[in-house]
Design an enzyme around this catalytic site. Structure first.
Site, PDB file in Angstrom:
ATOM      1  N   GLY A  23       0.823  -1.216   0.088  1.00 53.22           N
ATOM      2  CA  GLY A  23      -0.135   0.056   0.032  1.00 53.22           C
ATOM      3  C   GLY A  23       0.897   1.251   0.125  1.00 53.22           C
ATOM      4  N   GLY A  25       0.799   5.595   1.013  1.00 55.51           N
ATOM      5  CA  GLY A  25       0.616   6.668   1.771  1.00 55.51           C
ATOM      6  C   GLY A  25       0.771   7.968   1.460  1.00 55.51           C
ATOM      7  N   GLY A  26       0.635   8.928   2.310  1.00 55.92           N
ATOM      8  CA  GLY A  26       0.945  10.277   1.945  1.00 55.92           C
ATOM      9  C   GLY A  26       2.613  10.726   1.456  1.00 55.92           C
ATOM     10  N   PHE A  27       3.362  10.005   2.568  1.00 58.19           N
ATOM     11  CA  PHE A  27       4.613  10.040   2.353  1.00 58.19           C
ATOM     12  C   PHE A  27       5.600   8.621   2.729  1.00 58.19           C
ATOM     13  CE2 PHE A  27       3.513  11.625   6.510  1.00 58.19           C
ATOM     14  CZ  PHE A  27       4.511  10.982   7.219  1.00 58.19           C
ATOM     15  N   VAL A  30       4.545   0.896   1.599  1.00 62.52           N
ATOM     16  CA  VAL A  30       4.518  -0.202   2.560  1.00 62.52           C
ATOM     17  C   VAL A  30       4.653  -1.392   1.574  1.00 62.52           C
ATOM     18  CG1 VAL A  30       3.722  -1.785   4.413  1.00 62.52           C
ATOM     19  CG2 VAL A  30       3.364   0.737   4.292  1.00 62.52           C
ATOM     20  N   LYS A  45       7.898  -0.611   5.856  1.00 59.75           N
ATOM     21  CA  LYS A  45       7.440   0.972   5.626  1.00 59.75           C
ATOM     22  C   LYS A  45       8.552   1.770   5.153  1.00 59.75           C
ATOM     23  CE  LYS A  45       4.591   4.733   7.625  1.00 59.75           C
ATOM     24  NZ  LYS A  45       3.896   4.983   8.928  1.00 59.75           N
ATOM     25  N   ARG A 138      -3.507   9.005  19.098  1.00 60.11           N
ATOM     26  CA  ARG A 138      -4.237  10.177  18.532  1.00 60.11           C
ATOM     27  C   ARG A 138      -4.700  10.057  17.250  1.00 60.11           C
ATOM     28  NH1 ARG A 138      -0.926  15.695  18.913  1.00 60.11           N
ATOM     29  NH2 ARG A 138       0.658  14.590  17.375  1.00 60.11           N
ATOM     30  N   ASN A 144      -6.443   1.677  11.172  1.00 63.32           N
ATOM     31  CA  ASN A 144      -5.046   1.363  11.900  1.00 63.32           C
ATOM     32  C   ASN A 144      -5.116   0.104  12.884  1.00 63.32           C
ATOM     33  OD1 ASN A 144      -3.879   3.583  10.554  1.00 63.32           O
ATOM     34  ND2 ASN A 144      -4.537   5.095  12.113  1.00 63.32           N
ATOM     35  N   ASP A 157       0.436   2.237  13.310  1.00 64.43           N
ATOM     36  CA  ASP A 157       0.422   3.420  12.925  1.00 64.43           C
ATOM     37  C   ASP A 157       0.419   4.475  14.055  1.00 64.43           C
ATOM     38  OD1 ASP A 157       0.687   5.789  11.286  1.00 64.43           O
ATOM     39  OD2 ASP A 157      -1.171   5.430   9.921  1.00 64.43           O
TER      40      ASP A 157
END
Length: 519
Positions: A23, A25-27, A30, A45, A138, A144, A157
């Site tokens: 997968g 993600g933003g930056f 994986v 990652k 958070r 997640n 995460d």
């Protein structure tokens, strides 16, 4: 996989053989690798080379350290190592969880009540462990929570996690599962914030949608945020979900943080109580406490909760090449405006800059994967909507501010007390040790009596319950039971009611919660 960009090529890692992409993600991407020795599949990652700047590397380093510290918990994804590839990209080597994450599953599968209760207790133990280690997650949400090869949920995460005592103004959030305090003028996070997100996640698994999405209605980011701030939780509409479980989830998502469960462990115990009420096997909640010796074991609630010392794992992040910083931050891409359907992507709200915001504006929010504090169009839309205040309302607010200011000045100058400015937010950080009202009250007719039960949302040693009932005939009932249950005679008037409050050894007492049943 993210549609915003193509994945970067996998790095060559000594001792690992690349298999496929898992997968993006933003930056980070994986990948699935095969570790050569010992032979096992691992998830790696890898940060994007263009995203390697000081802020991103610091978040990455923090994630490695946090996950390694908590790595021995059975419901937290295990980290095996962290280093830098030959082409300068930092990477984490983690446990590979082959089953679909819960964010994928809830959109297509119907979760049973028993499964949601069990995984809720297990993840509550993981969150409690993080909190006892001084870490706030958070960003708890279905995506997640991974599922291991042994079909056990595992929290992952920790990229935007922070320590509970850290002065960090940035706030991570995924809108559909975020608490109201995440959208305050001065956002803050506490243990109660993670409790909210966990309750919202469990609700999502049962409902097949987030708690504040309206089926058939408008579910833009603005709409969802407004419902979160009002506490408009849609009914679950599932006949197999007991009222006690729905009450537990609603209590975990109270707008006022002081009315939520005071800890993840308290939420886990409430879920265990529902399991017992449904005659299900009570799921063990594992809690690791770094204040205890490694070999210490403390069984509570007859073994339902097991508290053990934390076994820390050194991630060796600093032993190899340093996580170097290179190029400046890339140009910020454009994102969907807030009028789109609400996204489940993680958003990082940055601390306010030196400029003074206009009245009514929110601090700037950054989109997921952008740690540079650049406002997304979604955040700007929220700001614009909230700053459109009529002139008359502005004048009235100014007059009110003058009156309040004079009143405060009179209080300060006439008494011996002191006055300190509070945070500019409608949701204040909760005060410790203040008892909340009992929750999850139930009533069952047993012969000529009614058996009432309830739950303490924030249990503290020494708590007792203040119980009262005023039947239509006979003497009033005044009791102080230690256990959260009491049986009283059926009221001949047709409705039997009981009011319960919680009292601390300090003398603090909550408001009464009343429950009635027709019998």
């Amino acid at each position: 996989m993210s549609p915003k960009r193509a994945p970067a090529p996998p790095p060559l890692l000594p001792g690992y053989e690349h298999r496929r992409l898992l997968g993006s993600g933003g930056f980070a991407d994986v990948f699935l690798y095969e570790q050569v020795l010992p032979s096992r599949p691992v998830a790696v990652k890898v940060l994007l080379s263009e995203a390697v700047d000081t802020d991103v590397v610091e978040h990455f380093r923090r994630e490695a350290n946090v996950m390694a510290q908590l790595s021995s918990h059975p419901s937290i994804v295990t980290i095996y190592g962290a280093a830098v590839s030959d082409d300068g990209r930092p990477y984490l080597v983690m446990e590979y969880c082959p089953r679909p994450n819960l964010g994928v599953r809830y959109r297509s599968d119907r979760f049973s009540v028993a499964e949601v209760l069990a995984l809720g207790v297990q993840i509550a133990g993981a969150v409690e462990t993080a909190h006892r280690a001084g870490v706030l997650h958070r960003d708890i949400k279905p995506a997640n929570i991974l599922v291991t090869a042994y079909n056990r949920p595992a929290l992952t995460d920790f990229g935007i996690a922070t320590t509970t005592g850290e002065a960090d103004a940035s706030t991570g959030m995924s809108i559909p599962w975020s608490p109201p305090e995440a959208f305050a003028a001065q956002p803050w996070s506490g243990r109660e914030s993670d409790v909210f997100a966990l309750g919202a996640t469990l609700y999502t698994l049962l409902a097949g949608r987030s708690p504040f999405e309206l089926p058939g209605g408008s579910n833009s980011s603005l709409d969802v945020i407004a419902r979160i701030e009002r506490g408009d939780v849609a009914p679950l509409a599932r006949s197999d979900v007991p009222a006690s479980l729905e009450a537990v989830l609603r209590s975990s998502m109270e707008v006022d943080p002081r009315r939520r469960y005071s800890s993840a462990q308290a939420l886990g115990r409430a879920l265990q109580q529902v399991e017992a009420e449904m005659s299900l096997s009570v799921t063990q909640m594992d809690v690791l406490d770094d204040s205890l010796p490694v070999d210490a074991v403390d069984d509570q609630d007859g073994g339902a909760t097991r508290i053990r010392g934390v076994v820390e794992i050194d991630p060796h992040v600093g032993d190899g090449p340093r996580l170097a910083t290179s190029s400046p931050a890339p140009a910020m891409p454009s994102y969907a405006a807030a009028t789109q359907i609400v996204s489940d992507a993680t958003v990082v709200r940055a601390p306010a800059g030196p400029a003074i915001p206009r009245p009514g504006e929110l601090p700037v929010a950054a989109e997921a994967g952008s740690p540079w504090g650049v406002a997304s169009e979604q955040a700007q839309a929220v700001r614009r909507k909230r700053s459109r205040t009529p002139i008359v309302a502005t004048i009235a607010a100014g007059v009110l501010a003058i009156v309040v200011g004079v009143g405060i000045w009179l209080v300060v100058t006439s008494g011996n007390g002191s006055s300190q400015p509070g945070p500019e937010t409608t949701i204040a950080a909760p005060q410790p040790n203040a008892p909340s009202k009992p929750i999850a009250m139930t009533a069952t007719v047993e012969g000529d009596e009614v058996r009432f039960t309830w739950a303490n949302p924030s249990p503290v040693d020494g708590d007792v319950f203040i119980v009262r009932s005023d039947p239509s005939e006979g003497d009033p009932i005044r009791e102080t039971p230690v256990l959260p249950e009491l049986s009283i005679p059926i009221d001949p008037d047709g409705q039997t009611c009981l009011s319960v409050a919680i009292q601390r050894t300090t003398g603090q007492q909550s408001a009464y919660e009343e429950f009635c049943i027709d019998a």
